[in-house]
Design a protein around this motif. Structure first.
Motif, PDB file in Angstrom:
ATOM      1  N   GLY B  82       0.797  -1.224   0.000  1.00  8.40           N
ATOM      2  CA  GLY B  82       0.000   0.000   0.000  1.00  8.40           C
ATOM      3  C   GLY B  82       0.825   1.267   0.000  1.00  8.40           C
ATOM      4  O   GLY B  82       2.032   1.270  -0.234  1.00  8.40           O
ATOM      5  N   VAL B  83       0.109   2.330   0.288  1.00 10.18           N
ATOM      6  CA  VAL B  83       0.698   3.661   0.219  1.00 10.18           C
ATOM      7  C   VAL B  83       1.781   3.853   1.283  1.00 10.18           C
ATOM      8  O   VAL B  83       2.783   4.524   1.054  1.00 10.18           O
ATOM      9  N   ALA B  84       1.579   3.225   2.453  1.00  6.43           N
ATOM     10  CA  ALA B  84       2.537   3.419   3.543  1.00  6.43           C
ATOM     11  C   ALA B  84       3.940   3.002   3.119  1.00  6.43           C
ATOM     12  O   ALA B  84       4.929   3.609   3.519  1.00  6.43           O
ATOM     13  N   ALA B  85       4.011   1.960   2.292  1.00  4.39           N
ATOM     14  CA  ALA B  85       5.315   1.451   1.884  1.00  4.39           C
ATOM     15  C   ALA B  85       5.955   2.317   0.801  1.00  4.39           C
ATOM     16  O   ALA B  85       7.095   2.120   0.436  1.00  4.39           O
ATOM     17  N   ARG B  86       5.186   3.274   0.280  1.00  2.49           N
ATOM     18  CA  ARG B  86       5.735   4.121  -0.789  1.00  2.49           C
ATOM     19  C   ARG B  86       6.225   5.452  -0.247  1.00  2.49           C
ATOM     20  O   ARG B  86       6.592   6.350  -1.012  1.00  2.49           O
ATOM     21  N   LEU B  87       6.201   5.575   1.056  1.00  2.00           N
ATOM     22  CA  LEU B  87       6.529   6.847   1.672  1.00  2.00           C
ATOM     23  C   LEU B  87       8.042   7.031   1.770  1.00  2.00           C
ATOM     24  O   LEU B  87       8.753   6.129   2.200  1.00  2.00           O
ATOM     25  N   VAL B  88       8.515   8.179   1.363  1.00  2.00           N
ATOM     26  CA  VAL B  88       9.917   8.536   1.602  1.00  2.00           C
ATOM     27  C   VAL B  88       9.924   9.758   2.499  1.00  2.00           C
ATOM     28  O   VAL B  88       9.322  10.782   2.161  1.00  2.00           O
ATOM     29  N   TRP B 507      -0.766   0.829  17.691  1.00  3.41           N
ATOM     30  CA  TRP B 507      -2.109   0.383  18.061  1.00  3.41           C
ATOM     31  C   TRP B 507      -3.079   0.735  16.948  1.00  3.41           C
ATOM     32  O   TRP B 507      -3.171   1.886  16.537  1.00  3.41           O
ATOM     33  N   LEU B 508      -3.811  -0.253  16.492  1.00  2.68           N
ATOM     34  CA  LEU B 508      -4.772  -0.036  15.420  1.00  2.68           C
ATOM     35  C   LEU B 508      -6.061  -0.759  15.759  1.00  2.68           C
ATOM     36  O   LEU B 508      -6.048  -1.806  16.404  1.00  2.68           O
ATOM     37  N   ILE B 509      -7.165  -0.177  15.302  1.00  7.65           N
ATOM     38  CA  ILE B 509      -8.411  -0.931  15.323  1.00  7.65           C
ATOM     39  C   ILE B 509      -8.775  -1.171  13.869  1.00  7.65           C
ATOM     40  O   ILE B 509      -8.853  -0.229  13.075  1.00  7.65           O
ATOM     41  N   ALA B 510      -8.922  -2.445  13.514  1.00  2.55           N
ATOM     42  CA  ALA B 510      -9.288  -2.792  12.148  1.00  2.55           C
ATOM     43  C   ALA B 510     -10.781  -3.094  12.114  1.00  2.55           C
ATOM     44  O   ALA B 510     -11.272  -3.878  12.924  1.00  2.55           O
ATOM     45  N   VAL B 511     -11.487  -2.436  11.208  1.00  2.00           N
ATOM     46  CA  VAL B 511     -12.911  -2.716  11.031  1.00  2.00           C
ATOM     47  C   VAL B 511     -13.057  -3.397   9.676  1.00  2.00           C
ATOM     48  O   VAL B 511     -12.875  -2.769   8.632  1.00  2.00           O
ATOM     49  N   ASP B 512     -13.341  -4.699   9.715  1.00  4.75           N
ATOM     50  CA  ASP B 512     -13.471  -5.469   8.482  1.00  4.75           C
ATOM     51  C   ASP B 512     -14.934  -5.536   8.066  1.00  4.75           C
ATOM     52  O   ASP B 512     -15.808  -5.707   8.917  1.00  4.75           O
ATOM     53  N   ALA B 513     -15.165  -5.390   6.773  1.00  6.75           N
ATOM     54  CA  ALA B 513     -16.534  -5.435   6.267  1.00  6.75           C
ATOM     55  C   ALA B 513     -16.492  -5.891   4.825  1.00  6.75           C
ATOM     56  O   ALA B 513     -15.437  -5.873   4.196  1.00  6.75           O
ATOM     57  N   LEU B 612      -3.982  14.686   3.536  1.00  5.21           N
ATOM     58  CA  LEU B 612      -5.155  14.001   4.083  1.00  5.21           C
ATOM     59  C   LEU B 612      -5.469  12.777   3.232  1.00  5.21           C
ATOM     60  O   LEU B 612      -5.814  11.713   3.753  1.00  5.21           O
ATOM     61  N   GLY B 613      -5.318  12.926   1.913  1.00  6.19           N
ATOM     62  CA  GLY B 613      -5.554  11.818   1.007  1.00  6.19           C
ATOM     63  C   GLY B 613      -4.580  10.678   1.268  1.00  6.19           C
ATOM     64  O   GLY B 613      -4.941   9.508   1.259  1.00  6.19           O
ATOM     65  N   GLN B 614      -3.342  11.060   1.556  1.00  5.60           N
ATOM     66  CA  GLN B 614      -2.296  10.083   1.870  1.00  5.60           C
ATOM     67  C   GLN B 614      -2.656   9.299   3.138  1.00  5.60           C
ATOM     68  O   GLN B 614      -2.564   8.079   3.187  1.00  5.60           O
ATOM     69  N   THR B 615      -3.112  10.013   4.166  1.00  2.00           N
ATOM     70  CA  THR B 615      -3.509   9.358   5.411  1.00  2.00           C
ATOM     71  C   THR B 615      -4.676   8.404   5.148  1.00  2.00           C
ATOM     72  O   THR B 615      -4.677   7.263   5.612  1.00  2.00           O
ATOM     73  N   LEU B 616      -5.659   8.885   4.391  1.00  2.84           N
ATOM     74  CA  LEU B 616      -6.842   8.057   4.124  1.00  2.84           C
ATOM     75  C   LEU B 616      -6.486   6.795   3.346  1.00  2.84           C
ATOM     76  O   LEU B 616      -7.016   5.731   3.612  1.00  2.84           O
ATOM     77  N   ALA B 617      -5.570   6.936   2.393  1.00  2.00           N
ATOM     78  CA  ALA B 617      -5.192   5.775   1.587  1.00  2.00           C
ATOM     79  C   ALA B 617      -4.604   4.678   2.470  1.00  2.00           C
ATOM     80  O   ALA B 617      -4.750   3.495   2.197  1.00  2.00           O
ATOM     81  N   ASN B 618      -3.936   5.088   3.566  1.00  6.34           N
ATOM     82  CA  ASN B 618      -3.421   4.097   4.507  1.00  6.34           C
ATOM     83  C   ASN B 618      -4.532   3.488   5.329  1.00  6.34           C
ATOM     84  O   ASN B 618      -4.457   2.347   5.753  1.00  6.34           O
ATOM     85  N   GLN B 619      -5.552   4.307   5.611  1.00  7.54           N
ATOM     86  CA  GLN B 619      -6.568   3.858   6.558  1.00  7.54           C
ATOM     87  C   GLN B 619      -7.692   3.083   5.900  1.00  7.54           C
ATOM     88  O   GLN B 619      -8.426   2.379   6.578  1.00  7.54           O
ATOM     89  N   GLY B 626     -13.551  -7.830   0.167  1.00  8.29           N
ATOM     90  CA  GLY B 626     -13.747  -7.122   1.431  1.00  8.29           C
ATOM     91  C   GLY B 626     -13.002  -5.811   1.493  1.00  8.29           C
ATOM     92  O   GLY B 626     -12.325  -5.408   0.558  1.00  8.29           O
ATOM     93  N   ALA B 627     -13.179  -5.147   2.634  1.00  2.48           N
ATOM     94  CA  ALA B 627     -12.506  -3.864   2.850  1.00  2.48           C
ATOM     95  C   ALA B 627     -12.233  -3.701   4.343  1.00  2.48           C
ATOM     96  O   ALA B 627     -12.906  -4.309   5.168  1.00  2.48           O
ATOM     97  N   THR B 628     -11.210  -2.910   4.654  1.00  4.68           N
ATOM     98  CA  THR B 628     -10.862  -2.657   6.044  1.00  4.68           C
ATOM     99  C   THR B 628     -10.706  -1.162   6.255  1.00  4.68           C
ATOM    100  O   THR B 628     -10.079  -0.483   5.439  1.00  4.68           O
ATOM    101  N   ALA B 629     -11.302  -0.666   7.336  1.00  5.25           N
ATOM    102  CA  ALA B 629     -11.048   0.706   7.767  1.00  5.25           C
ATOM    103  C   ALA B 629     -10.186   0.626   9.018  1.00  5.25           C
ATOM    104  O   ALA B 629     -10.497  -0.125   9.933  1.00  5.25           O
ATOM    105  N   LEU B 630      -9.075   1.357   9.016  1.00  7.36           N
ATOM    106  CA  LEU B 630      -8.150   1.302  10.149  1.00  7.36           C
ATOM    107  C   LEU B 630      -8.261   2.590  10.952  1.00  7.36           C
ATOM    108  O   LEU B 630      -8.159   3.687  10.406  1.00  7.36           O
ATOM    109  N   ILE B 631      -8.445   2.448  12.252  1.00 11.62           N
ATOM    110  CA  ILE B 631      -8.435   3.609  13.141  1.00 11.62           C
ATOM    111  C   ILE B 631      -7.117   3.549  13.898  1.00 11.62           C
ATOM    112  O   ILE B 631      -6.810   2.535  14.531  1.00 11.62           O
ATOM    113  N   THR B 632      -6.305   4.587  13.785  1.00 13.24           N
ATOM    114  CA  THR B 632      -5.040   4.577  14.526  1.00 13.24           C
ATOM    115  C   THR B 632      -5.261   5.212  15.889  1.00 13.24           C
ATOM    116  O   THR B 632      -5.949   6.226  16.013  1.00 13.24           O
TER     117      THR B 632
END
Lengths: 208, 810
Positions: B82-88, B507-513, B612-619, B626-632
């Motif tokens: 994902g996007v997190a791994a593309r961060l420099v 610490w993360l909360i993963a919401v799977d749906a 903000l878009g960058q943060t959302l792409a991680n979350q 399926g899909a996951t929403a992550l709350i940090t």
């Protein structure tokens, strides 16, 4: 003014900042020129006072309002960089600026926290606004020139008006100009004119 | 092809002088020899072919512990791709306060250059323009995002209350800031939107750009188009950053100072998953090449010095080549790819495989059958194997690969030594005689060694006591301790991340749906519970993607709460009657509300191109099915209250990335410990069977135990708590040391033979020591730790074997 002249003027104003800096440099290099410069004379005069106390009345004019809103209170300045502004009417509010930190104590409005601290270095518009008063009182020409182009009508001996025009585009978007009126080493009024047509007038009366 | 040349060279002189009467048996032997070499060449070619067509991977995740739970596994792949791994993360550090403004200018120029570069999807430096973009998006959507938007707020009473608040605000010091947007946003919805993010740590800003907390390092955040583990394209992106930095520095210092002091006052720092992947790949490749070559050269020099036989050296290459080829082929067949770290570890095989050649050459006696030698050799192979099997039993993917590689390698090396070398080495001069003068000091030392028996035992007991009574924990199960990344890299990453206010993702909360919309509903539903936790101080704050992208129902509800333009205008006129406000001045407010009424509910793409878009792409992660929403979460005080608060909600999982991974490392370590104990028992049992005498077995066991205890105590005293890697390395020490103890412990009545045994063990220990000591020079932690431990253990093993294990008859 025809179009050619307008373009010429635009080019000139783009270089104005550099011109001002060059003029400032000339004053540092040439002490002879220094003594004769009225702006420097006024700022030296103002900066000579280490402490000031005043009562103030602040009027806020705005196209949104039928009549200006008024607030009043006390002001306290201590050289080189401490300003305290205590609003007594219509509601109590206490604001202190010391160095880079602005602390504000307000009655809660819309549930916002009542005490807040802000770093001025992170707030370019706010620090420019504060510099206009604080640096003028401190006679700190370098800081003023960092944000504004300075013009002076009158001189330190009589009545004067110091006009500060923002140099930075970000500031220009918010502030049209700041006019400070005074007599001798007293600042009597600070007027901030915004781009949107708002005007804030801060009138001060010295208190012993 | 050297071994084959050697073979013909070695064979020719041997075959020629044979007398005719023995011709049939000679021919049989000759055919047998030729056949063995043929089989060897075929096998070697086969292994070489397999290894050659297998890709070498540098993905460091293989040497990180696998995800602890299924949810983490899912998350790990998403984060990896994902996007997190593309961060420099880019830091321009100023050496002194005078250079801070320059650093800011360079950072700004650098960001400008990168933003224009097609390798990067997003570049942010905290400049006003960038922040204004974010503010504009939030401002435009304020009536969909503000929790304060309700139908009551837009009634006549509601409006009157809001305008009374506005009047108060205009008499405060904040007036100039509020006036700027009051005509469009008199009810302060934008402030309500921003208040939701007020607990988010804000990066420091100086000179118009982001700075680290110490105010010295200007920060730029870049996101590459290439995936984080796409090594080639990441490397290209990093080169682009280096070039842009050099250009920015040159442009910013032009005319300022002709000398280089200014440019030296700034330092460029890079961090992020892609950066580290490239750096560790380079480091591993450098290590694998340089250290292997160095090991080969040093060991060759050692053997040449000791045995004075270039031809022996050529023969010694046979088991080495066989071992490396077999090890690589085995790893390739088992895992489908060979890890670069395994290549680096391969240099230890040089040290071990060469042992078998040394044993064969030095201890070879006139007895053609060499029964004793072969039995000792097989025991040596079995004991070493026990060490590698235990390494595989740890279950840690990287260690399994290293274990398998070494196991296959030593078995192949031993087979080559057993079946190819004796015939080829037969005509080499008997080295055991020539050695005696050169190794006289060794013989004297070994004769004297038993004197050190009691001091050594006392030292071992002391070391054991030190281990037992060590106050600090004996084991370090932190991820940082065994991560393939250098520790300094982790610290830099932490500093830049902290400076930018990026979540540390512990610490993360993963919401799977089943889909993203449902996941966002789940995340939104958690907010009251999380707010309550924050109010109680159980957590410092949280970032939910539902704040930026509220669920569709919530957005619709807010939109429906907004009155139509004419209605709002009429209510406004009534509400402002008799106040100081001019109704006409608030036309922009009415227009904005009307515009929001016509807006479609916004989704994550609304924020594209901003931080903000960058943060959302991680979350927000979508994947097949399926899909996951992550709350940090920030500042979690304890797990239990958070776990309780979210319990019994379908699809909601609390993840502790650090704690869970440490538990996992600890479980790997416990498994490895059991495997090590079993391995040690197996080794001692093998020795007992081989030696067949209780006293001798006890002596050998004592030598091994003392070596391990001394090594562990030295490591603990010098490097701190031990890791999983130290543990498996200690087992390798047992495997290696058992060979020395075994040979020293053998009762050898003939002094000439005994001298030969000593010399061979010394040479083996020296070769192994050199190989592992070089491995310790590697910057890759797994190689560094195993190398250092085994090198130290080899040293101790040799001493304890010579003194404790040495047969009483000698």
């Amino acid at each position: 003014m025809n179009a050619h002249l307008a373009r010429l003027f635009a080019v000139f104003s783009r270089h104005r900042a550099r011109t001002v800096a060059l003029v400032a440099l000339a004053h540092v290099v040439l002490p002879g020129a220094h003594a004769q410069d009225p702006v420097q004379q006024l700022l030296d005069h103002l900066g000579a006072r280490a402490e000031r106390r005043a009562s103030f009345v602040e009027r806020q004019y705005s196209p949104l309002l039928n009549a200006p809103l008024e607030a009043s209170g006390r002001l306290h300045f201590r050289a080189p960089d401490e300003v305290e502004k205590e609003t007594l009417r219509p509601r109590h509010e206490w604001l202190r600026i010391r160095g880079d930190v602005l602390t504000i104590d307000t009655p809660p409005v819309r549930g916002a926290a009542s005490t807040r601290s802000v770093r001025l270095s992170e707030q370019p518009v706010l620090s420019a606004l504060i510099a206009s008063l604080r640096a003028t009182l401190a006679g700190d020409r370098a800081t003023l020139q960092h944000y504004y182009e300075i013009t002076l009508r009158g001189d330190a001996a009589t009545r004067w008006t110091l006009t500060l025009t923002p140099i930075d585009p970000v500031l220009q978007a918010a502030i049209d100009r700041i006019e400070m009126r005074g007599r001798g080493d007293q600042v009597e009024q600070v007027m901030i004119l915004s781009r949107a047509g708002d005007r804030s007038e801060l009138s001060m009366t010295p208190v012993p | 092809m050297t071994p084959i040349d050697t073979h013909t060279e070695a064979e020719a002189p041997r075959e020629l002088p044979q007398p005719a009467p023995h011709a049939p048996s000679q021919r049989r032997r000759r055919i047998k020899t030729a056949l063995s070499w043929l089989i060897w060449v075929l096998l070697l070619t086969c292994c070489g072919w397999i290894a050659n067509r297998t890709a070498v991977v540098t993905d460091i995740t293989g040497f990180l512990p696998g995800p602890a739970t299924r949810a983490q596994a899912l998350l790990a792949t998403q984060l990896r791709d994902g996007v997190a791994a593309r961060l420099v993360l880019i830091g321009v550090q100023a050496e002194s306060d005078d250079q801070v403004a320059l650093a800011a200018q360079v950072a700004q120029r650098l960001a400008g250059a990168l933003a224009a570069n097609s390798l990067f999807a997003l570049v942010a430096d905290g400049s006003d323009a960038g922040l204004a973009r974010e503010r504009d998006r939030l401002f435009a959507a304020r009536y969909l995002l503000s929790p304060a938007v309700r139908a009551e707020s837009f009634t006549v009473e509601g409006l009157r209350a809001r305008f009374a608040e506005l009047e108060q605000a205009l008499q405060s010091a904040a007036a100039p800031l509020i006036l700027a947007s009051a005509a469009r946003d008199p009810s302060g919805e934008f402030t309500a939107v921003l208040a939701q993010f007020a607990d988010r740590p804000q990066p420091l800003r100086r000179h118009g750009v982001w700075f680290s907390a110490d105010g010295r390092t200007a920060l730029v955040l870049a996101q590459t188009l290439a995936r984080g583990f796409d090594g080639e394209r990441q490397a290209a992106a990093l080169r682009a950053i280096d070039q842009a930095y050099a250009a920015a520095l040159a442009a910013s210092t032009r005319g300022v100072s002709p000398d280089a002091t200014v440019t030296r006052a700034l330092q460029l720092h890079l961090a992020g998953p892609g950066v580290f992947a490239v750096q560790s790949r380079d480091a591993i490749e450098r290590d694998a090449q340089h250290l292997s070559i160095l090991a080969a050269v040093l060991i060759a020099a050692l053997l040449l010095w000791a045995l004075r036989s270039p031809r022996f050296l050529a023969l010694a290459i046979v088991p080495v080549v066989s071992g490396v080829a077999a090890g690589l082929a085995a790893a390739a067949l088992a895992f489908g790819a060979i890890h670069a770290i395994t290549l680096g570890f391969g240099l230890t095989l040089i040290g071990e495989a060469v042992d078998y050649a040394i044993y064969v050459q030095v201890q070879r006696t006139a007895d053609a059958n060499n029964t004793r030698l072969w039995r000792a050799l097989w025991v040596a192979v079995l004991t070493s194997s026990a060490g590698f099997v235990a390494m595989m039993a740890s279950g840690f993917q990287g260690l399994v690969e290293l274990g398998l590689f070494s196991l296959a390698g030593i078995v192949a090396a031993a087979l080559a030594a057993r079946f190819l070398l004796p015939a080829a080495a037969r005509d080499l001069p008997d080295v055991s005689l020539g050695q005696r003068e050169r190794f006289a000091w060794l013989q004297r030392l070994c004769d004297l060694a038993p004197i050190a028996r009691w001091p050594l035992l006392a030292a071992a007991v002391l070391a054991l006591a030190f281990l037992a009574m060590h106050a600090a924990p004996l084991w370090n199960d932190e991820l940082g301790a065994i991560s393939p990344l250098a520790r300094s890299a982790g610290e830099l990453d932490g500093k830049l991340r902290g400076g930018l206010g990026l979540p540390d993702l512990r610490w993360l909360i993963a919401v799977d749906a089943p889909d993203l919309a449902t996941a966002l509903i789940g995340a939104e539903a958690l907010e009251p519970a999380l707010d309550a936790l924050r109010a109680r101080g159980d957590l410092a704050g949280f970032d939910s993607p539902a704040r930026l992208v509220p669920s569709e129902n919530t957005q619709r509800a807010r939109r429906d709460a907004l009155p139509a333009a004419e209605e709002l205008q009429a209510r406004l006129a009534v509400a402002l009657r008799g106040t100081n406000f001019r109704v006409a001045a608030f036309a922009p407010f009415v227009a904005d509300v009307e515009q929001t009424r016509r807006m479609a509910p916004l989704d994550a793409s609304y924020y594209a191109g901003t931080m903000l878009g960058q943060t959302l792409a991680n979350q927000l992660q979508t994947y097949a099915g399926g899909a996951t929403a992550l709350i940090t979460l920030r500042g979690v005080r304890a797990r239990a209250p958070v776990a309780r608060a979210i319990a019994a909600r379908a699809g909601v999982t609390l993840l502790d990335m650090k704690g869970d991974v440490e538990d996992l490392i600890s479980s790997y370590r416990q498994r490895a410990l059991w495997a090590a104990l079993l391995g040690a028992v197996a080794i001692v049992a093998l020795l007992a069977w081989r030696v067949g005498e209780t006293r001798a077995t006890l002596r050998i066991a004592a030598a091994l135990g003392a070596a391990v205890v001394l090594t562990a105590a030295t490591l603990l005293a010098t490097t701190g708590p031990l890791t999983l890697f130290h543990l498996v390395a200690l087992l390798l020490v047992v495997g290696v040391g058992s060979n020395y103890a075994l040979f020293f412990g053998m009762s050898v009545p003939d002094p000439k033979e005994r001298a030969a045994v000593r010399v061979s063990v010394f040479l083996c220990a020296a070769a192994t020591g050199v190989a592992f000591a070089l491995l310790a020079a590697s910057s890759t932690p797994v190689l560094h730790m195993i190398g250092g431990t085994v090198a130290l253990g080899t040293f101790y093993s040799f001493i304890t074997s010579a003194s404790l294990a040495a047969s009483a008859t000698s």
